[in-house]
Design a protein around this motif. Sequence first.
Motif, short mmCIF file in Angstrom:
data_model
loop_
_atom_site.label_atom_id
_atom_site.label_comp_id
_atom_site.label_asym_id
_atom_site.label_seq_id
_atom_site.Cartn_x
_atom_site.Cartn_y
_atom_site.Cartn_z
N ALA B 13 18.46 70.70 38.78
CA ALA B 13 18.65 69.90 40.16
C ALA B 13 19.09 70.66 41.30
CB ALA B 13 19.35 68.73 39.94
N GLU B 32 26.94 78.81 41.56
CA GLU B 32 26.81 78.65 39.89
C GLU B 32 28.03 79.23 39.19
OE1 GLU B 32 24.95 77.02 37.65
OE2 GLU B 32 26.36 77.89 36.06
N PHE B 43 19.94 73.81 25.73
CA PHE B 43 19.13 72.79 25.12
C PHE B 43 17.62 73.45 24.98
CE2 PHE B 43 15.74 72.28 27.93
CZ PHE B 43 15.07 70.97 28.02
N ARG B 46 11.95 69.41 25.79
CA ARG B 46 10.67 69.34 26.43
C ARG B 46 10.95 68.84 27.82
NH1 ARG B 46 7.39 65.06 24.41
NH2 ARG B 46 5.32 65.17 25.88
N ARG B 102 16.38 76.82 28.31
CA ARG B 102 16.79 76.60 29.21
C ARG B 102 17.38 77.90 29.91
NH1 ARG B 102 18.60 71.51 30.92
NH2 ARG B 102 19.33 72.58 32.82
N VAL B 126 33.15 76.22 41.44
CA VAL B 126 33.53 75.40 42.58
C VAL B 126 34.73 74.41 42.41
CG1 VAL B 126 32.75 73.76 44.36
CG2 VAL B 126 31.49 75.61 43.93
N GLU B 155 26.23 69.55 39.67
CA GLU B 155 26.91 70.00 38.95
C GLU B 155 26.48 69.47 37.58
OE1 GLU B 155 30.80 68.06 39.19
OE2 GLU B 155 29.94 66.82 40.83
N ASP B 298 21.84 65.19 36.89
CA ASP B 298 22.73 64.34 36.25
C ASP B 298 24.04 64.05 36.95
OD1 ASP B 298 21.05 64.78 33.92
OD2 ASP B 298 22.34 66.12 32.69
N VAL B 310 16.93 62.61 25.38
CA VAL B 310 17.30 62.42 26.72
C VAL B 310 16.26 63.10 27.65
CG1 VAL B 310 19.28 62.97 28.36
CG2 VAL B 310 19.95 62.95 25.69
N MET B 313 15.31 66.47 32.99
CA MET B 313 14.95 67.39 33.67
C MET B 313 13.96 67.26 35.07
SD MET B 313 14.73 71.04 31.18
CE MET B 313 14.40 71.87 32.81
#
Lengths: 266, 419
Positions: B13, B32, B43, B46, B102, B126, B155, B298, B310, B313
């Motif tokens: 995201a 980051e 993860f 897919r 990932r 942050v 985040e 997320d 879940v 992505m």
Amino acid sequence: MDVAALVKLALDVEGLRAEPGEAPRVDQAPTKVSEIDLNAVEEAVSIRERVGGSVTAFSVLNWGPLSRRMREAREAAKRVLAMGADRFVLVADEAAVGADTGFTAAALAAALRARGPFDLVLAGEGTEDSFGGLVPGRLAQELGWPYVPYADGVEVGGGGSVRVRRAVGDFEEVVEVDLPAVISVTQEINKPRIPTLMQILQAGKKPLEVLSLSDLGLPGPGAGRGVRVSSVVSPRVERRGVVIEAESPREAAERLVEELRRAGVI
Amino acid sequence: MSFDAVVVGAGPAGSAAALQMARRGMSVLLVERGERPGTKNVFGGRMYSWALEKLVPGFRGEAPLEREVTREVLGFLWRDSWVEFQVGRGERAAGQGYTLLRPRFDSWLAEVAEGEGVTLVSGIRVDAPVVEGGRVTGIAAGPDRIAAPVTILAEGALGLLAEAAGLRPPTRARDFAVGVKEVLELPEEKIEDRFGLSSGEGSAQLYLGDFTGGIPGGGFVYTNRDTISVGVTLRLGAYSAGEARARTWEVLERFKSHPRIASYLRGGRLVEYSAHSLPETQYGRVRAAGPGVAAVGDAAGLAANLGITVRGMDFALESGRLAAEAAASGDLLSYPRALREGPVGRTFERFGAAARFMENPRLYSSYPRVIVAAASRSFDVREEVRGEGLIGIARSELGAAGVSTVRALLDVLAAARSM
Ligand SMILES: Cc1cc2nc3c(=O)[nH]c(=O)nc-3n(C[C@H](O)[C@H](O)[C@H](O)COP(=O)(O)OP(=O)(O)OC[C@H]3O[C@@H](n4cnc5c(N)ncnc54)[C@H](O)[C@@H]3O)c2cc1C
């Protein structure tokens, strides 16, 4: 005082994968700044903060493939610059990949001469991948400077010398050495600072210079292979694979103790 | 040092938002906390690729993708038996997605963003958004503050910064789901032989069955290039987090030792394992934007938790892109509407029914048994011909499992409606 700090991009041993009895897949493992070299950088920066001057970091890429290592080297340089070094000089050349410590020292000496003069060179006592600990000493020889290994403290007075504290066995030795000199430091000497966001941002504006061997007037391939590594294999670790099955935890514990006794572990 | 926008978090995201804003000429800082983007994301799953297609049209040749998913398997396991429904796509169907890992994917996308001029800083956490007079004016990290007219919070599922910015209600301690996963290494050709794939093709497989011990949840198997991701997900609302994890490992072991699953995994060498709580679906509970700030991925609650898998992505990438377009247009507050009216919003509108359907307890207890038993009986040949039709068999198996035929028919209808 103008200080040079030596920084190696060492293999990140945790990222090294290998089948037992085979050579580890070095090309696929990541590299990162060798931990003890961060102590050298920290010491160099804190000397500059105390007495003024400059800090230049030098690195020779030892691991290939270069295409991949250049990206890692830029990240490493950014980190070192964020800690407070003023500039970073990177020697990157296919011909230097896999070179022995003698060649690395010669390349560093050439780079130091080209970008010097310097009063002091600081390095980590060893790097976490191969831990030869030879480069600082061989560099001192190349430069014809005195060399003090394993420093736990460096005190910069006035004049042309520094006092170095070394823990040797169970006593402490204080050495006074004339400048210019090469000193290797231990992890006990300080605690490397963790850069803040602002420091990392400012690091992006500091100079990173990339030099090839020909920029330094050094000979190309074939040179610097005085020592050849003939094989690297990961050890076979034999597991006994004993599974203890029991009705109760108590019984399991008793059988485990028995098993450990039999194996002579306890 | 000043920026037009600050983005917190270099997951899909955050990198998508940063990338798109930079393309629109904005100066962007992307922060980051991991040493490198993706290091904190373990993860192996897919990703549906429609959103990446819009963001980076040429991604196929560049992104570190493992395999293109051309096979879908839904399987039911019961004792030592099983039934698998397999859907194969002869032609590669664009947009159906890829398996990927990932750490590699996230660093690649962040690099694409850097290539567009984004300033990426890794290894910095942050601490909070800076809120002044009801408006978010930047971020605070350690001793530093960075001011920016636009702050994008990407985040991830915890959403603490989005909460501090007033976009998200406090996280509820409700039912949560735990997922555990292992990555097993196997030679490429072996994977292709075992799963019947040609080079570059991948299979995404989901399983329901008695291996969960009746707990809602299931198992999955994804083929990567030279690894297989295998794991289970369980809804364990009644257990403490620690207990839930312990349970989940047991269930994973049972899943892996089922003969069907074991046949896929044989000889695989364990190279990684991880445990995670799964993000709750929070769509509708999070305000996607406020003065000077937007939440994406997320952090905005855009993960569709369907019990076993879940999906998030693609929503993360699309929401990041939409927030960036809104920011570049000078009207950040137009982002929630664009999100609601676009594919993300439309999917979540329909998502409730599917999620409710997946809560049906019979899915995890009776049905795997009925399906496996009925299917295997209908292929049984003994000395005597028994002459029951398929319906007869299904009926008697439902009876054995204690489910009335009417109940079952209603469930089938609900399934059809929610898909
Ligand atoms: C077990 C599991 C399996 C899943 N399987 C799939 C699947 O198969 N397919 C699918 O599409 N989705 C799947 N998802 C969902 C998917 O992972 C998420 O929806 C997606 O990662 C969301 O992306 P994001 O960028 O919003 O957040 P994230 O990917 O979580 O990225 C957030 C980033 O922000 C960083 N960060 C957090 N806090 C700070 C801070 N304070 N300062 C700086 N940086 C910070 C983090 O380090 C991280 O890099 C799965 C999720 C889980 C948990």
